[in-house]
Design a protein around this motif. Structure first.
Motif, PDB file in Angstrom:
ATOM      1  N   UNK A  36       0.843  -1.202   0.000  1.00 47.47           N
ATOM      2  CA  UNK A  36       0.000   0.000   0.000  1.00 47.47           C
ATOM      3  C   UNK A  36       0.873   1.244   0.000  1.00 47.47           C
ATOM      4  N   UNK A  37       1.908   1.262   0.863  1.00 48.71           N
ATOM      5  CA  UNK A  37       2.801   2.412   0.938  1.00 48.71           C
ATOM      6  C   UNK A  37       3.525   2.622  -0.394  1.00 48.71           C
ATOM      7  N   UNK A  38       3.998   1.525  -1.000  1.00 48.24           N
ATOM      8  CA  UNK A  38       4.702   1.638  -2.276  1.00 48.24           C
ATOM      9  C   UNK A  38       3.793   2.194  -3.371  1.00 48.24           C
ATOM     10  N   UNK A  39       2.542   1.727  -3.421  1.00 45.95           N
ATOM     11  CA  UNK A  39       1.596   2.250  -4.416  1.00 45.95           C
ATOM     12  C   UNK A  39       1.349   3.738  -4.207  1.00 45.95           C
ATOM     13  N   UNK A  40       1.170   4.148  -2.948  1.00 45.40           N
ATOM     14  CA  UNK A  40       0.899   5.560  -2.674  1.00 45.40           C
ATOM     15  C   UNK A  40       2.102   6.435  -3.006  1.00 45.40           C
ATOM     16  N   UNK A  41       3.311   5.967  -2.689  1.00 44.51           N
ATOM     17  CA  UNK A  41       4.512   6.737  -3.017  1.00 44.51           C
ATOM     18  C   UNK A  41       4.707   6.841  -4.531  1.00 44.51           C
ATOM     19  N   UNK A  42       4.481   5.737  -5.241  1.00 45.24           N
ATOM     20  CA  UNK A  42       4.621   5.754  -6.695  1.00 45.24           C
ATOM     21  C   UNK A  42       3.595   6.696  -7.318  1.00 45.24           C
ATOM     22  N   UNK A  43       2.355   6.663  -6.819  1.00 45.26           N
ATOM     23  CA  UNK A  43       1.311   7.540  -7.331  1.00 45.26           C
ATOM     24  C   UNK A  43       1.671   9.006  -7.087  1.00 45.26           C
ATOM     25  N   UNK A  89       3.728  14.257  -9.183  1.00 46.97           N
ATOM     26  CA  UNK A  89       4.685  15.360  -9.157  1.00 46.97           C
ATOM     27  C   UNK A  89       5.458  15.490 -10.461  1.00 46.97           C
ATOM     28  N   UNK A  90       5.917  14.358 -10.995  1.00 49.78           N
ATOM     29  CA  UNK A  90       6.669  14.381 -12.257  1.00 49.78           C
ATOM     30  C   UNK A  90       5.783  14.871 -13.393  1.00 49.78           C
ATOM     31  N   UNK A  91       4.540  14.395 -13.429  1.00 48.04           N
ATOM     32  CA  UNK A  91       3.610  14.828 -14.478  1.00 48.04           C
ATOM     33  C   UNK A  91       3.387  16.339 -14.413  1.00 48.04           C
ATOM     34  N   UNK A  92       3.189  16.868 -13.206  1.00 53.79           N
ATOM     35  CA  UNK A  92       2.987  18.317 -13.082  1.00 53.79           C
ATOM     36  C   UNK A  92       4.206  19.098 -13.565  1.00 53.79           C
ATOM     37  N   UNK A  93       5.408  18.616 -13.250  1.00 53.06           N
ATOM     38  CA  UNK A  93       6.617  19.311 -13.701  1.00 53.06           C
ATOM     39  C   UNK A  93       6.740  19.277 -15.226  1.00 53.06           C
ATOM     40  N   UNK A  94       6.511  18.120 -15.816  1.00 55.07           N
ATOM     41  CA  UNK A  94       6.607  17.996 -17.277  1.00 55.07           C
ATOM     42  C   UNK A  94       5.574  18.885 -17.956  1.00 55.07           C
TER      43      UNK A  94
END
Length: 137
Positions: A79-86, A91-96
């Motif tokens: 669950x933690x890994x999914x939330x961190x990846x999401x 964040x990356x999408x917003x920067x791009x």
């Protein structure tokens, strides 16, 4: 919610995707609209929905696999890994997209304004979700 009900809900959702895919294919093939992308999206939605429906139905018939998937989905580390990846993807999408807006506006392309409105909408949805979740927990 029982895990079996969760799988059934996924089957219903994928069925809706498959139906939407068929509708888009029909619209694309009958040339009601002049957009050729409708057929491609329709095929993709139908194929993806159908594959997931079959996979989930097969999963419901195998209790060992279903139990293993339930444990994996409820595992705190996963669950933690999914939330961190999401969160990282957001964040990356917003920067791009922010860079794309800058480039588009420098090149006097009006599409930059559309991307900017999409970014604003995404951030607004994020703020609303954050507010709702903060009040809930």
């Amino acid at each position: 919610m029982k895990f079996e009900n969760k799988i059934k809900a996924r089957i219903y959702l994928m069925s809706a995707y498959a139906v939407i895919g068929v509708i888009l294919c029909v619209l694309g093939y009958t040339r009601i609209t002049s957009n050729d992308m409708l057929t491609a999206w329709g095929i993709a939605l139908f194929a993806g929905g159908t594959v997931h429906i079959i996979r989930n139905i097969r999963l419901m018939k195998n209790s060992k696999k279903m139990q293993a998937l339930e444990i994996a989905e409820r595992d705190e580390r996963n669950i933690m890994l999914r939330e961190k990846a999401r969160s990282l993807a957001f964040g990356i999408y917003l920067m791009i997209m922010g860079l794309a807006v800058g480039v588009m506006l420098l090149l006097n392309k009006s599409f930059g304004v559309v991307i900017a409105y999409n970014i604003c909408t995404l951030v607004l949805i994020y703020c609303i979700c954050y507010w709702v979740i903060r009040r809930k927990y």
